[in-house]
Design a protein around this motif. Structure first.
Motif, PDB file in Angstrom:
ATOM      1  N   LEU A 149       0.787  -1.278   0.182  1.00 48.25           N
ATOM      2  CA  LEU A 149       0.028  -0.014  -0.096  1.00 48.25           C
ATOM      3  C   LEU A 149       0.730   1.105   0.112  1.00 48.25           C
ATOM      4  CD1 LEU A 149      -1.560  -2.458   1.717  1.00 48.25           C
ATOM      5  CD2 LEU A 149      -3.203  -0.486   1.927  1.00 48.25           C
ATOM      6  N   ALA A 150       0.370   2.402  -0.401  1.00 50.63           N
ATOM      7  CA  ALA A 150       1.094   3.632  -0.607  1.00 50.63           C
ATOM      8  C   ALA A 150      -0.004   4.783  -0.374  1.00 50.63           C
ATOM      9  CB  ALA A 150       1.746   3.773  -1.898  1.00 50.63           C
ATOM     10  N   PRO A 151       0.621   5.753   0.395  1.00 48.17           N
ATOM     11  CA  PRO A 151      -0.331   6.909   0.595  1.00 48.17           C
ATOM     12  C   PRO A 151      -0.777   7.795  -0.683  1.00 48.17           C
ATOM     13  CG  PRO A 151       1.583   7.005   2.027  1.00 48.17           C
ATOM     14  CD  PRO A 151       1.897   6.155   1.011  1.00 48.17           C
ATOM     15  N   VAL A 152      -1.958   8.070  -0.713  1.00 47.17           N
ATOM     16  CA  VAL A 152      -2.578   8.904  -2.070  1.00 47.17           C
ATOM     17  C   VAL A 152      -2.128  10.230  -2.094  1.00 47.17           C
ATOM     18  CG1 VAL A 152      -4.544   7.417  -2.132  1.00 47.17           C
ATOM     19  CG2 VAL A 152      -4.582   9.446  -0.978  1.00 47.17           C
ATOM     20  N   ALA A 153      -1.515  10.739  -0.763  1.00 49.58           N
ATOM     21  CA  ALA A 153      -1.026  12.398  -0.793  1.00 49.58           C
ATOM     22  C   ALA A 153       0.250  12.272   0.073  1.00 49.58           C
ATOM     23  CB  ALA A 153      -2.033  13.334  -0.490  1.00 49.58           C
ATOM     24  N   ASP A 154       0.974  13.434  -0.189  1.00 47.65           N
ATOM     25  CA  ASP A 154       2.022  13.597   0.853  1.00 47.65           C
ATOM     26  C   ASP A 154       1.715  14.269   2.094  1.00 47.65           C
ATOM     27  OD1 ASP A 154       4.432  12.772  -0.638  1.00 47.65           O
ATOM     28  OD2 ASP A 154       4.395  14.542  -1.852  1.00 47.65           O
ATOM     29  N   GLN A 155       2.344  13.759   3.210  1.00 40.07           N
ATOM     30  CA  GLN A 155       2.184  14.384   4.381  1.00 40.07           C
ATOM     31  C   GLN A 155       3.149  15.393   4.792  1.00 40.07           C
ATOM     32  OE1 GLN A 155      -0.322  13.330   6.660  1.00 40.07           O
ATOM     33  NE2 GLN A 155      -0.981  12.133   4.914  1.00 40.07           N
ATOM     34  N   ALA A 156       3.374  15.951   5.895  1.00 37.36           N
ATOM     35  CA  ALA A 156       4.191  17.037   6.335  1.00 37.36           C
ATOM     36  C   ALA A 156       5.710  16.718   5.663  1.00 37.36           C
ATOM     37  CB  ALA A 156       4.398  17.173   7.503  1.00 37.36           C
ATOM     38  N   PRO A 157       6.680  17.430   5.288  1.00 36.16           N
ATOM     39  CA  PRO A 157       8.078  17.153   5.143  1.00 36.16           C
ATOM     40  C   PRO A 157       8.698  16.369   6.199  1.00 36.16           C
ATOM     41  CG  PRO A 157       7.455  19.302   4.413  1.00 36.16           C
ATOM     42  CD  PRO A 157       6.453  19.020   5.224  1.00 36.16           C
ATOM     43  N   GLY A 158       9.424  15.348   5.740  1.00 32.06           N
ATOM     44  CA  GLY A 158       9.945  14.611   6.603  1.00 32.06           C
ATOM     45  C   GLY A 158       9.112  13.426   7.080  1.00 32.06           C
ATOM     46  N   GLN A 159       8.238  13.217   6.527  1.00 30.07           N
ATOM     47  CA  GLN A 159       7.247  12.094   7.013  1.00 30.07           C
ATOM     48  C   GLN A 159       6.896  11.147   5.825  1.00 30.07           C
ATOM     49  OE1 GLN A 159       6.825  11.949  10.035  1.00 30.07           O
ATOM     50  NE2 GLN A 159       7.458  13.848  10.564  1.00 30.07           N
ATOM     51  N   VAL A 160       6.029  10.379   6.094  1.00 30.75           N
ATOM     52  CA  VAL A 160       5.428   9.440   5.014  1.00 30.75           C
ATOM     53  C   VAL A 160       4.931   9.856   3.725  1.00 30.75           C
ATOM     54  CG1 VAL A 160       3.619   7.540   4.585  1.00 30.75           C
ATOM     55  CG2 VAL A 160       4.971   7.390   6.713  1.00 30.75           C
ATOM     56  N   GLY A 161       5.080   9.706   2.613  1.00 30.83           N
ATOM     57  CA  GLY A 161       4.688  10.234   1.440  1.00 30.83           C
ATOM     58  C   GLY A 161       4.558   9.372   0.437  1.00 30.83           C
ATOM     59  N   THR A 162       3.972   9.792  -0.791  1.00 27.53           N
ATOM     60  CA  THR A 162       3.538   9.214  -1.685  1.00 27.53           C
ATOM     61  C   THR A 162       4.697   8.046  -2.547  1.00 27.53           C
ATOM     62  OG1 THR A 162       4.322  10.722  -3.417  1.00 27.53           O
ATOM     63  CG2 THR A 162       1.766  10.882  -2.428  1.00 27.53           C
ATOM     64  N   ARG A 163       6.061   8.473  -1.910  1.00 22.31           N
ATOM     65  CA  ARG A 163       7.018   7.612  -2.487  1.00 22.31           C
ATOM     66  C   ARG A 163       7.338   6.333  -1.512  1.00 22.31           C
ATOM     67  NH1 ARG A 163      12.229  10.513  -3.043  1.00 22.31           N
ATOM     68  NH2 ARG A 163      11.217  12.019  -1.345  1.00 22.31           N
ATOM     69  N   THR A 164       6.505   6.390  -0.092  1.00 17.26           N
ATOM     70  CA  THR A 164       6.743   5.592   0.865  1.00 17.26           C
ATOM     71  C   THR A 164       5.812   4.147   0.274  1.00 17.26           C
ATOM     72  OG1 THR A 164       6.769   7.262   2.318  1.00 17.26           O
ATOM     73  CG2 THR A 164       6.646   4.961   3.230  1.00 17.26           C
ATOM     74  N   ARG A 165       6.439   3.062   0.738  1.00 16.92           N
ATOM     75  CA  ARG A 165       5.632   1.857   0.419  1.00 16.92           C
ATOM     76  C   ARG A 165       5.568   0.897   1.661  1.00 16.92           C
ATOM     77  NH1 ARG A 165       4.614   4.545  -2.905  1.00 16.92           N
ATOM     78  NH2 ARG A 165       4.313   4.279  -5.392  1.00 16.92           N
ATOM     79  N   PHE A 166       4.342   0.446   2.008  1.00 14.64           N
ATOM     80  CA  PHE A 166       4.275  -0.452   3.337  1.00 14.64           C
ATOM     81  C   PHE A 166       3.739  -1.925   2.758  1.00 14.64           C
ATOM     82  CE2 PHE A 166       2.974   3.820   4.535  1.00 14.64           C
ATOM     83  CZ  PHE A 166       3.175   3.929   5.632  1.00 14.64           C
ATOM     84  N   ALA A 167       4.615  -2.646   3.140  1.00 18.52           N
ATOM     85  CA  ALA A 167       4.296  -4.222   2.830  1.00 18.52           C
ATOM     86  C   ALA A 167       3.701  -4.802   4.006  1.00 18.52           C
ATOM     87  CB  ALA A 167       5.729  -4.986   2.602  1.00 18.52           C
ATOM     88  N   TYR A 168       2.171  -5.178   3.951  1.00 20.64           N
ATOM     89  CA  TYR A 168       1.648  -5.570   4.961  1.00 20.64           C
ATOM     90  C   TYR A 168       1.739  -7.247   5.137  1.00 20.64           C
ATOM     91  CZ  TYR A 168      -0.614  -1.577   6.824  1.00 20.64           C
ATOM     92  OH  TYR A 168      -0.879  -0.181   7.338  1.00 20.64           O
ATOM     93  N   HIS A 169       1.364  -7.566   6.333  1.00 23.74           N
ATOM     94  CA  HIS A 169       1.447  -9.161   6.679  1.00 23.74           C
ATOM     95  C   HIS A 169       0.202  -9.049   7.761  1.00 23.74           C
ATOM     96  CE1 HIS A 169       5.197  -9.449   5.207  1.00 23.74           C
ATOM     97  NE2 HIS A 169       5.522  -8.425   5.821  1.00 23.74           N
ATOM     98  N   GLU A 170      -0.700 -10.493   7.626  1.00 27.24           N
ATOM     99  CA  GLU A 170      -1.724 -10.490   8.587  1.00 27.24           C
ATOM    100  C   GLU A 170      -1.979 -12.001   8.694  1.00 27.24           C
ATOM    101  OE1 GLU A 170      -6.673  -9.522   8.775  1.00 27.24           O
ATOM    102  OE2 GLU A 170      -5.494  -8.752   7.088  1.00 27.24           O
ATOM    103  N   GLN A 171      -2.364 -12.285   9.954  1.00 27.55           N
ATOM    104  CA  GLN A 171      -2.419 -13.613  10.325  1.00 27.55           C
ATOM    105  C   GLN A 171      -3.080 -13.483  11.794  1.00 27.55           C
ATOM    106  OE1 GLN A 171       1.160 -15.954  11.066  1.00 27.55           O
ATOM    107  NE2 GLN A 171       0.091 -17.874  11.095  1.00 27.55           N
ATOM    108  N   ASP A 172      -4.372 -14.207  11.773  1.00 24.72           N
ATOM    109  CA  ASP A 172      -5.140 -14.634  12.957  1.00 24.72           C
ATOM    110  C   ASP A 172      -5.344 -13.408  13.611  1.00 24.72           C
ATOM    111  OD1 ASP A 172      -5.106 -17.463  12.368  1.00 24.72           O
ATOM    112  OD2 ASP A 172      -3.157 -17.431  13.349  1.00 24.72           O
TER     113      ASP A 172
END
Length: 118
Positions: free
Chosen positions: A10-33
């Motif tokens: 998953l990736a943000p649809v918009a940039d946050q404040a400078p120095g934070q998570v932004g549109t170039r950030t990628r989240f690799a999720y895991h889920e179990q139970d």
């Protein structure tokens, strides 16, 4: 209940404040139970991790991240899991820093094929 987050990027649809998570950030999720966790990187984030739980369409997790300037920060997030018309997952998030002042909202969405490593 919307589908599992396990293996999704998953990736943000918009940039946050400078120095934070932004549109170039990628989240690799895991889920179990009912447990969720993710690694994230990109933009100003060198490395980030989140861990928490899922009940139905609600996520409750804490996150910690290392930024490119060498500083760290952490916080708490509550997210609603929804499905977009094309079947991709969207998380609508309300977050608050615990290591500094500030809070806000953000949206992250599952990346279409070919967008996972931009």
């Amino acid at each position: 209940m919307p589908r599992s987050l396990d293996g999704l990027v998953l990736a943000p649809v918009a940039d946050q404040a400078p120095g934070q998570v932004g549109t170039r950030t990628r989240f690799a999720y895991h889920e179990q139970d009912g447990l969720i966790w993710a690694e994230y990187t990109g933009g100003d984030i060198v490395r980030g991790h989140l861990v928490g739980t899922r009940e139905g369409d609600r996520l409750d997790f804490r996150y910690v991240q290392l930024k490119s300037d060498g500083t760290t920060s952490s916080g708490h997030c509550l997210s609603a899991v929804t499905l977009l018309p094309d079947g991709r997952v969207r998380l609508e998030e309300s977050w608050a820093w615990e290591s500094q002042e500030g809070s806000g909202t953000s949206v992250v969405e599952e990346q279409a094929d070919g967008e996972a490593h931009s």
